[in-house]
Design an enzyme around this catalytic site. Structure first.
Site, PDB file in Angstrom:
ATOM      1  CB  SER A 173      -0.970  -0.013   1.042  1.00  0.00           C
ATOM      2  OG  SER A 173      -0.335  -0.532   2.461  1.00  0.00           O
ATOM      3  CD  GLU A 200       3.279   5.335   3.508  1.00  0.00           C
ATOM      4  OE1 GLU A 200       3.584   6.470   2.641  1.00  0.00           O
ATOM      5  OE2 GLU A 200       2.787   3.726   3.438  1.00  0.00           O
ATOM      6  CG  HIS A 224       4.059   0.222   6.796  1.00  0.00           C
ATOM      7  ND1 HIS A 224       2.668   0.046   6.292  1.00  0.00           N
ATOM      8  CD2 HIS A 224       3.879   1.849   6.154  1.00  0.00           C
ATOM      9  CE1 HIS A 224       3.021   0.794   4.536  1.00  0.00           C
ATOM     10  NE2 HIS A 224       3.382   1.726   4.706  1.00  0.00           N
TER      11      HIS A 224
END
Length: 267
Positions: free
Chosen positions: A11, A152, A186
């Protein structure tokens, strides 16, 4: 097909943890990576949406003549993997099963924590796999939706990240788990921060490593492993190519020279 690349998608930037392990464990292989940075995060989206996004990305990767695909996203692995397997005739590997196997082998008190996105937690897929492997394992899952945006933003060591990790993980510590699965690609990027919260004795399972080993075995078994040692890796995103490239160069063992934007909606 031995010289064809491996397709990897996520993603966003989290799948780079899987890419990093593939580069380390299977250094001969070329990689085509796609990060869906325009539509991150996946964890709060519906199953139908995640399946749609995943199929679009697989269609894109197939245009690059990949010989295998790694779904380097726990949410997509949990909700879309089986649909994807029915649509293509090349090996497709998710990150959930390798992580579950490693956790089942690591735990000593048979109490395993799973931290993941809301969608992965709600799917109960880690609980299902872990109990299939060992019916005595007790699984405690915790959704950690703020971790993805923190990664992110590259706030890996920020004090606020430590505070949020402490609030998320305190519940698992109370349950006396001895193993925690980093159930989102992540999360290994937060490993140093998480270690500060849970201590040195806690087993932190990184499914990225286990997935790379699984891929290595599959390629060898199907005689798809690449024999040449020259590498050419390609990186694509759905938005923010320059930001992605800068981040990738802090994570990967090779230099990312170029990242290209792709209009993934056309696939």
């Amino acid at each position: 097909m031995r010289d064809f690349p491996i397709g990897v998608f996520d993603s966003g930037v989290g799948g780079l943890t899987v890419v990093r392990e593939i580069m380390r464990q299977i250094p001969n292989e070329n990689i085509v990576y796609f990060g869906d940075t325009a539509r991150v995060p996946y964890g709060s989206k519906s199953k139908d949406t995640i399946i749609k996004f995943s199929k679009q990305i697989v269609d894109f990767l197939l245009t690059k003549k990949v010989k295998a695909i790694v779904v380097a996203c726990n949410t997509a692995s949990a909700l879309a993997l089986e649909d994807l397997k029915r649509e293509v005739d090349i090996p497709i590997i998710g990150v959930v099963m390798p992580g579950a196997i490693a956790a089942a082998e690591a735990t000593r008190n048979e109490k395993v924590g799973v931290i993941a996105t809301e969608a992965t937690v709600n799917s109960n897929i880690y609980t299902h796999y872990l109990r299939d492997l060992n019916p005595n394992i007790q699984v405690y899952s915790k959704a950690c939706p703020l971790f993805c945006p923190l990664v992110e933003e590259n706030w890996l060591y920020d004090p606020i990240t430590i505070e949020i990790a402490d609030r998320y993980l305190s519940e698992l510590i109370e349950y006396e788990v001895d193993t925690i699965v980093l159930g989102c690609t992540h999360y290994p990027l937060l490993r140093h921060t998480l270690r500060k919260v849970v201590g040195e004795k806690m087993n932190l399972v990184n499914p990225a490593y286990e997935t790379a080993i699984t891929l290595k075995n599959v390629l060898k078994e199907k005689q798809l492993d690449r024999l040449s040692k020259t590498n050419e890796h390609l990186f694509y995103v759905s938005d923010g190519a320059e930001k992605f490239k800068a981040f990738a160069n802090t994570i990967l063992p090779c230099e990312v020279m170029e990242t290209n934007d792709v209009n993934i909606e056309q696939y």
